[in-house]
Design an enzyme around this catalytic site. Sequence first.
Site: not given
Ligand code: ATP
Ligand code: MG
Length: 138
Positions: A11, A128, A117, A51, A114
Amino acid sequence: MSTERTFAIIKPDAMRAGFTGRMLARIEEHGFILRAMRMVHLSKRDAEGFYAVHRERPFFSSLTDFMSSGPCVVMCLEAPDAIKKWRTAMGATDPAKADAGTMRKDFGASIENNATHGSDAPETAAFELGYFFRGLEF
Ligand code: ATP
Ligand code: MG
């Protein structure tokens, strides 16, 4: 366990912090084969499309601003059980809760910034990978 492909992103936060090379080395050390890879700067609309499942979440606008805030590296990773293997290597969504030695623990800054992804299921991996790559690129 059959060979599988997953979709991964380094990211914008991790690229800005200068972690790209170390993260790619870590990916190879984990035994993933890089089947495709490209650097791309997403537009806000690109990030919204990617997303789209999170459209109704309170963090959607902030997340898509972040994902379009600079270039990222998009990849197709191949390994036995690649989807689960990469999710495990990334660690929990929130770096503060991620296990020691995971990518998010070592390279992530916050629950939003974080570092990585990874697809969470075969259907999302297919969507994706298709969002970013053409067949010829694998
Ligand atoms: P990703 O889909 O990016 O691999 P993930 O599956 O672990 O991550 P998701 O729940 O799909 O988590 O959330 C997608 C992304 O949205 C997260 O990776 C993070 O960057 C962001 N995100 C998730 N939860 C929060 C939150 N509570 N506040 C802010 N950003 C968030
Ligand atoms: Mg996710």
